[in-house]
Scaffold this active site. Structure first.
Site, mmCIF file in Angstrom:
data_model
loop_
_atom_site.group_PDB
_atom_site.id
_atom_site.type_symbol
_atom_site.label_atom_id
_atom_site.label_comp_id
_atom_site.label_asym_id
_atom_site.label_seq_id
_atom_site.Cartn_x
_atom_site.Cartn_y
_atom_site.Cartn_z
ATOM 1 N N HIS A 57 -25.930 60.207 52.399
ATOM 2 C CA HIS A 57 -24.812 60.593 53.269
ATOM 3 C C HIS A 57 -23.663 61.207 52.467
ATOM 4 O O HIS A 57 -22.496 61.004 52.792
ATOM 5 C CB HIS A 57 -24.289 59.403 54.068
ATOM 6 C CG HIS A 57 -25.286 58.782 54.979
ATOM 7 N ND1 HIS A 57 -25.820 59.449 56.063
ATOM 8 C CD2 HIS A 57 -25.877 57.551 54.983
ATOM 9 C CE1 HIS A 57 -26.683 58.649 56.696
ATOM 10 N NE2 HIS A 57 -26.740 57.508 56.052
ATOM 11 N N PHE A 107 -20.102 58.901 58.669
ATOM 12 C CA PHE A 107 -20.294 59.806 57.535
ATOM 13 C C PHE A 107 -20.000 61.258 57.919
ATOM 14 O O PHE A 107 -20.241 61.686 59.051
ATOM 15 C CB PHE A 107 -21.714 59.676 56.998
ATOM 16 C CG PHE A 107 -22.059 58.266 56.603
ATOM 17 C CD1 PHE A 107 -21.463 57.683 55.491
ATOM 18 C CD2 PHE A 107 -22.948 57.512 57.350
ATOM 19 C CE1 PHE A 107 -21.759 56.381 55.130
ATOM 20 C CE2 PHE A 107 -23.247 56.217 56.996
ATOM 21 C CZ PHE A 107 -22.646 55.638 55.882
ATOM 22 N N GLU A 161 -21.984 61.051 68.533
ATOM 23 C CA GLU A 161 -20.779 61.551 67.866
ATOM 24 C C GLU A 161 -20.002 62.554 68.697
ATOM 25 O O GLU A 161 -18.764 62.493 68.786
ATOM 26 C CB GLU A 161 -21.161 62.161 66.510
ATOM 27 C CG GLU A 161 -21.559 61.158 65.460
ATOM 28 C CD GLU A 161 -22.996 60.678 65.579
ATOM 29 O OE1 GLU A 161 -23.395 59.776 64.829
ATOM 30 O OE2 GLU A 161 -23.724 61.221 66.456
#
Length: 335
Positions: A128, A84, A61
């Site tokens: 999530h 998420f 990420e």
């Protein structure tokens, strides 16, 4: 005008932007032939994959967002799909400390037109659910939006892509594949402007995402007891439109802040703080109630998860009290 789900509207906005602007591209996990998490990029691979503008990324990420920041500084308009919202915590250095401050540090000579998509909220598949909205709102230069309707999904995504600042685009998992609504591609919704979803004169209920829908159901129940509730959908968490809220409070003098995120340093607290700072005389006359979850991790077990989330009945009670003669909201607390 076309009827779409929220997910279809968001994806349509991305598609339309990519069609007219070659600098727009999408990077994320499983966004290629898989169609994206919860079908968030459905159809984009078929339309733009061969052009190299749909980039399947590894599970990294910070690297995705860091790449997006650099590409945005160099003239592209990247859209990063992080799956998420809980994964946003992994991206704070490139996104919130660096990307959101570039325009300020360069006097506007360099900008970062970046959109980061992330799903959040208690949803049908559970897990999530963390939103991290309070954390995101703390960083200057970072914009945060939450569409509630398909029209807002389309219009706010188009606005986010056009914006020269980094925008975190949060998509509630209970709403993505919910009811369809009319979407007019010519309707513009600016970032930073709240929407009065239901006009009223007796109480002002402020919410976002799924809580807007529950607030509207609560307002319908309260109407039977003669209480006329105004429901305001914030839509933009940063910047906040507290002036629209204040205008409502001039009529109602009753504020109910409904929030799914954690209560400590969360969105509801910030809305209240900004109202007090900007409208101190008005807020001396306003009775304020917070309808929020407890300050605990979000439970995974379904019955605990349901208890964690503010219900329609919680909103009714928060608006006029538990001793009211309003018909029970039993059975209306679902999504």
């Amino acid at each position: 005008m076309t009827r779409m789900t929220l997910s279809e509207a968001i994806t349509s906005a991305v598609h339309d932007a990519m069609e007219v602007d070659q600098t727009v591209y999408v990077m994320g996990q499983d966004i290629g032939v898989f169609g994206g998490p919860m079908q968030s990029s459905k159809g984009l691979w078929e339309a733009y994959g061969a052009q190299g503008r749909i980039i399947d990324a590894p599970i990294a990420e910070a690297a995705m967002v860091g790449t997006g920041v650099g590409a945005a500084m160099a003239g592209s308009r990247p859209i990063i799909d992080l799956m998420f919202a809980e994964f946003l915590a992994l991206t704070m250095t490139p996104l919130a400390l660096e990307g959101s401050s570039v325009a300020y540090r360069t006097g506007g000579d360099v900008t970062v037109p970046l959109v980061v998509r992330a799903k959040f909220g208690v949803g049908p598949h559970r897990g999530h659910a963390e939103s991290c909205i309070g954390m995101l709102m703390a960083f200057p230069g970072l914009k945060v939006v939450i569409p509630t309707t398909p029209q807002d999904g389309y219009s706010l995504m188009r606005a986010a892509i056009r914006d020269d600042n980094p925008v975190v685009f949060l998509e509630h998992m209970s709403l993505l594949h919910g009811a369809r609504g009319d979407v007019d591609p010519d309707v513009e919704v600016p970032i930073g402007r709240a929407h009065v979803s239901r006009p009223g004169s007796d109480a002002t209920v402020v919410a976002s995402g799924l809580m807007v829908h529950r607030a509207l159901r609560a307002a319908k129940l309260l109407e039977s007891s003669g209480t006329d509730v105004e429901v305001i959908d914030l839509r933009s968490m940063s910047p906040l439109d507290v002036d629209t809220v204040a205008a409502s409070l001039q009529k109602t003098r009753r504020l109910v802040l409904v929030e799914e995120s954690w209560p400590v340093a969360g969105p509801a607290s910030e809305v209240c703080a900004q109202l007090v700072r900007r409208h101190p005389d008005l807020m001396r006359e306003v009775r304020t109630t917070f309808v929020e979850p407890p300050h605990t991790p979000i439970p995974f077990a379904a019955h605990h998860e349901a208890a964690f989330l503010p219900s329609v009945q919680d909103i009714v009670d928060g608006t006029i009290g538990t001793d009211s003669q309003v018909p029970s909201a039993a059975g209306t607390a679902g999504r």
